[in-house]
Design an enzyme around this catalytic site. Structure first.
Site, mmCIF file in Angstrom:
data_model
loop_
_atom_site.group_PDB
_atom_site.id
_atom_site.type_symbol
_atom_site.label_atom_id
_atom_site.label_comp_id
_atom_site.label_asym_id
_atom_site.label_seq_id
_atom_site.Cartn_x
_atom_site.Cartn_y
_atom_site.Cartn_z
ATOM 1 N N SER A 102 0.844 -1.194 0.000
ATOM 2 C CA SER A 102 0.000 0.000 0.000
ATOM 3 C C SER A 102 0.886 1.253 0.000
ATOM 4 O O SER A 102 1.666 1.450 -0.924
ATOM 5 C CB SER A 102 -0.958 -0.060 1.199
ATOM 6 O OG SER A 102 -2.006 0.866 1.068
ATOM 7 N N MET A 103 0.793 2.122 1.018
ATOM 8 C CA MET A 103 1.679 3.278 1.066
ATOM 9 C C MET A 103 3.137 2.856 0.987
ATOM 10 O O MET A 103 3.983 3.553 0.404
ATOM 11 C CB MET A 103 1.438 4.075 2.357
ATOM 12 C CG MET A 103 2.274 5.347 2.461
ATOM 13 S SD MET A 103 2.031 6.258 4.020
ATOM 14 C CE MET A 103 3.112 5.319 5.116
#
Length: 260
Positions: A102-103
């Site tokens: 994700s991030m």
């Protein structure tokens, strides 16, 4: 997932080695998701074969770094991590691969670019998990929403123990971190011309509300190396349902570096 207390490396608080291996043939540097911490990668560190040393990034503002100021910008965070990796004496001369979820996938990509721009050895492969390609943007603004909306977003995505979401005192500590990280990644804009030399392996869930298959496939445009897309059943945190299979993907891709 297990949340053990990590050992801080001598050079600082950023890099955590749960199973130190001075004879490692390759380092797998792992970048946590929004709101995540280094300990999220303890299971992967334990499962990878000998010769692979996991180095998990601990962002400021969480766990034992909770009193440190949060960093609300992907660029600044990538700059700081790049400096830490470049100055890591324990990893000198050992090839690196990056794994980010994700991030963390965005940060893995941005750190790879910075190392290449500096003329330093970049990662031999980037594993980008649970995130659309850097050049694909959505008008997300969850970081501007109420605490209740943030909690509901965490519930919807999974990856957080449901009991924690019902603990007001814990949420009071966690929500500022979540909001900070969401702001950083939602305001991030990676141009279509941002390209790494490293081969990229993309891992995605077929029901991830944040990444369509087309958005995952678009990572192909951001590498001059090889490209592979691996799809799993499940949503944003598919890797928790498929821990063994994800570890197998990583192990197979790093196999050539483990041959004596």
């Amino acid at each position: 997932m297990t949340s053990p207390t990590a050992r801080t490396t001598p050079q600082g608080a950023w890099l955590r080695r749960f199973h130190p291996d001075p004879q490692a043939r390759i380092r797998l540097v792992c970048f946590p998701h929004a709101g995540g911490s280094a300990s999220y990668y303890f299971p992967m560190s334990a499962a990878l074969p000998p010769g692979v040393e996991t180095v998990a990034i601990q962002y400021p503002g969480r766990q034992d770094r909770r009193r440190e100021p949060l960093i609300p910008d992907i660029g600044e965070l990538a700059d700081r991590i790049t400096a830490e990796l470049s100055g890591d004496p324990a990893g000198a001369g050992t090839p690196m691969a990056f794994f980010g979820h994700s991030m963390g996938a965005v940060l893995a990509f941005e750190v790879a670019l910075r190392l290449e721009e500096e003329g330093a050895p970049g990662p031999v492969r980037v594993f980008a998990s649970g995130r659309r390609a850097p050049g694909r943007h959505r008008p997300d603004a969850v970081h501007r929403e109420s605490d209740a909306v943030l909690v509901e977003e965490m519930r919807r995505l999974g990856g957080t123990d449901a009991r924690w979401l019902q603990d007001p005192e814990l949420m009071a500590v966690v929500l500022p971190v979540i909001r900070n990280d969401y702001r950083a990644v939602e305001l991030y804009r990676g141009g279509a011309d941002r390209v790494t030399d490293a081969p990229v392996t993309v891992l995605t869930g077929d029901a991830d509300p944040h990444t369509s298959l087309a958005e995952a496939e678009a990572w192909r445009q951001h590498t001059r190396g090889g490209f592979e897309l691996v799809t799993f059943s499940g949503g944003h945190f598919f890797l928790e349902q498929h821990q063994e299979a994800v570890t197998d993907v990583v192990t197979e891709a790093l196999g050539p570096f483990l041959v004596v």
